[in-house]
Motif scaffolding. Structure first.
Motif, mmCIF file in Angstrom:
data_model
loop_
_atom_site.group_PDB
_atom_site.id
_atom_site.type_symbol
_atom_site.label_atom_id
_atom_site.label_comp_id
_atom_site.label_asym_id
_atom_site.label_seq_id
_atom_site.Cartn_x
_atom_site.Cartn_y
_atom_site.Cartn_z
ATOM 1 N N ASP A 295 -20.043 -4.319 -5.304
ATOM 2 C CA ASP A 295 -18.998 -5.228 -4.834
ATOM 3 C C ASP A 295 -17.790 -5.056 -5.746
ATOM 4 N N GLY A 296 -17.075 -3.958 -5.522
ATOM 5 C CA GLY A 296 -15.979 -3.646 -6.424
ATOM 6 C C GLY A 296 -14.615 -3.816 -5.792
ATOM 7 N N CYS A 297 -13.607 -3.430 -6.573
ATOM 8 C CA CYS A 297 -12.215 -3.438 -6.094
ATOM 9 C C CYS A 297 -11.953 -2.112 -5.379
ATOM 10 N N ASP A 298 -10.707 -1.864 -5.029
ATOM 11 C CA ASP A 298 -10.318 -0.545 -4.561
ATOM 12 C C ASP A 298 -10.448 0.423 -5.741
ATOM 13 N N TYR B 23 0.831 -1.204 0.000
ATOM 14 C CA TYR B 23 0.000 0.000 0.000
ATOM 15 C C TYR B 23 0.859 1.245 0.000
ATOM 16 N N VAL C 243 -3.628 -6.940 -6.035
ATOM 17 C CA VAL C 243 -4.378 -6.673 -4.789
ATOM 18 C C VAL C 243 -5.234 -7.901 -4.456
ATOM 19 N N PHE C 244 -5.138 -8.366 -3.204
ATOM 20 C CA PHE C 244 -5.907 -9.540 -2.780
ATOM 21 C C PHE C 244 -7.401 -9.199 -2.786
ATOM 22 N N MET C 245 -8.180 -10.037 -3.449
ATOM 23 C CA MET C 245 -9.614 -9.771 -3.579
ATOM 24 C C MET C 245 -10.460 -10.675 -2.710
ATOM 25 N N THR C 246 -10.243 -11.966 -2.836
ATOM 26 C CA THR C 246 -11.068 -12.888 -2.057
ATOM 27 C C THR C 246 -10.404 -14.251 -2.041
ATOM 28 N N TRP D 15 -12.763 -4.078 8.142
ATOM 29 C CA TRP D 15 -13.346 -3.578 6.904
ATOM 30 C C TRP D 15 -14.677 -2.920 7.201
ATOM 31 N N ASP E 23 -16.698 -12.799 -8.793
ATOM 32 C CA ASP E 23 -16.232 -14.028 -8.118
ATOM 33 C C ASP E 23 -17.387 -14.874 -7.599
ATOM 34 N N TYR F 87 -7.505 -8.711 3.870
ATOM 35 C CA TYR F 87 -7.145 -7.323 3.581
ATOM 36 C C TYR F 87 -6.288 -6.769 4.714
ATOM 37 N N GLN G 29 -19.234 -1.928 -0.335
ATOM 38 C CA GLN G 29 -18.037 -2.058 0.500
ATOM 39 C C GLN G 29 -17.391 -0.687 0.545
ATOM 40 N N TYR H 82 -16.464 -11.163 4.376
ATOM 41 C CA TYR H 82 -16.747 -10.017 3.496
ATOM 42 C C TYR H 82 -18.128 -10.163 2.844
ATOM 43 N N HIS H 83 -18.392 -11.316 2.254
ATOM 44 C CA HIS H 83 -19.630 -11.431 1.475
ATOM 45 C C HIS H 83 -20.874 -11.445 2.372
HETATM 46 N N1 SPD Z 1 -8.523 -4.241 -0.850
HETATM 47 C C1 SPD Z 1 -9.349 -5.100 -1.632
HETATM 48 C C2 SPD Z 1 -10.776 -4.737 -1.561
HETATM 49 C C3 SPD Z 1 -11.596 -5.621 -2.429
HETATM 50 C C4 SPD Z 1 -13.031 -5.543 -2.146
HETATM 51 N N2 SPD Z 1 -13.828 -6.356 -3.029
HETATM 52 C C5 SPD Z 1 -13.531 -7.706 -3.090
HETATM 53 C C6 SPD Z 1 -14.487 -8.446 -3.970
HETATM 54 C C7 SPD Z 1 -14.982 -9.683 -3.353
HETATM 55 N N3 SPD Z 1 -16.183 -10.139 -3.960
#
Ligand code: SPD
Length: 277
Positions: free
Chosen positions: A155-158, A9, A50-53, A228, A86, A223, A188, A61-62
């Protein structure tokens, strides 16, 4: 044996996992997509480093993104998911028998295909109620009919790369327009600790658009910094009034979310009470 995979980061912190092997690696028109086999977390989706899941901890998370909204929204028949290729968010949503249709709009087909092939407990579920649209969620939200969804999930990424436009007021306005008057938007909203500035900016942007904005907190072990946040936005949702029948059915299968967790998850730290007012 294996090698260390680190996520960094801003050159200030990094978080890593020991990886046994690479199960999938590809570059889509949007991003680099990998699924690595983590010794601790099992198959793990990584996007642009970046780690997602991961299979071992995705439920935190879900479940926390989906169940707070799905157990408190007055109606949950028609659901839209932006992102979520995913499959975890769709799986949690489809646990509810009241759901009639779920439209999932994912920009990157490679994410859908790779997760279906390499993440056995994830991957988009086969369910007649689920429609998968490969396309841009921002365009979709701008064009879909007003008032056409009871619940919308982001449900997105950063906010880098194709996800950048998912973290702004214009997109949130589109999402509000899509909702019925008593509908709920859940997103999120990053880590209130490691990504504090992003978290605060996102919550403030949501407050510009929605009359009622409440945030819940929970673990996301994959994460960095672990804690979170997920934020529920509405006109006037009573976010603590959980529907017991829906909750009981979820609790039979969920690993983390339950009514007790829900009741405490919206508590703000003293620091956030001051910052968020
Ligand atoms: N720092 C990573 C944040 C990712 C958030 N979304 C993840 C998707 C899982 N369905």
């Amino acid at each position: 044996m294996g090698y260390w995979y680190d996520e960094e980061y801003e050159g200030k912190t990094r978080y890593g996992m020991k990886v046994r092997s690479v199960l999938f690696e590809g570059r889509s028109p949007f991003q680099k997509v990998e699924i690595v086999d983590s010794i601790h977390y099992g198959p793990t989706l990584v996007i642009d480093g970046v780690f997602m899941t991961s299979e071992r901890e995705e439920h935190f998370y879900h479940e926390m993104l989906v169940q707070p909204a799905m157990t408190t929204a007055p109606r949950i028949g028609r659901v839209l998911i932006v992102g979520g290729g995913d499959g975890g968010t769709a799986r949690e949503t489809l646990r509810h028998e009241e759901v009639e249709s779920v439209t999932l709009v994912e920009i990157d087909e490679m994410v859908v295909e790779a997760c279906r092939a390499h993440m056995p407990t994830l991957g988009l579920p086969k369910d007649d109620r689920l429609e998968v649209v490969i396309g841009d969620g921002i365009d979709y939200a701008a064009r879909a009919a007003e008032g056409s969804y009871d619940v919308v999930f982001l449900d997105g990424c950063d906010p880098v790369g194709p996800s950048e436009g998912l973290f702004n007021v214009e997109f949130y306005r589109s999402c509000r327009r899509l909702l019925t008057p008593d509908g709920v938007f859940a997103a999120q909203t990053a880590s209130p600790i490691l990504l504090e500035d992003l978290f605060l900016a996102t919550v403030r942007a949501l407050r510009e658009v929605f009359p009622k904005v409440v945030t819940c907190f929970g673990p996301a072990p994959l994460y960095a910094s672990d804690q979170w946040s997920w934020t529920l936005c509405s006109n006037d949702l009573d976010h603590l009034a959980v529907d017991d029948a829906r909750a009981r059915r979820v609790e039979e299968v969920s690993k983390y979310w339950n009514r007790e967790i829900h009741a405490g998850a919206f508590a703000l730290s003293n620091e956030l009470k001051k910052t968020l007012g």
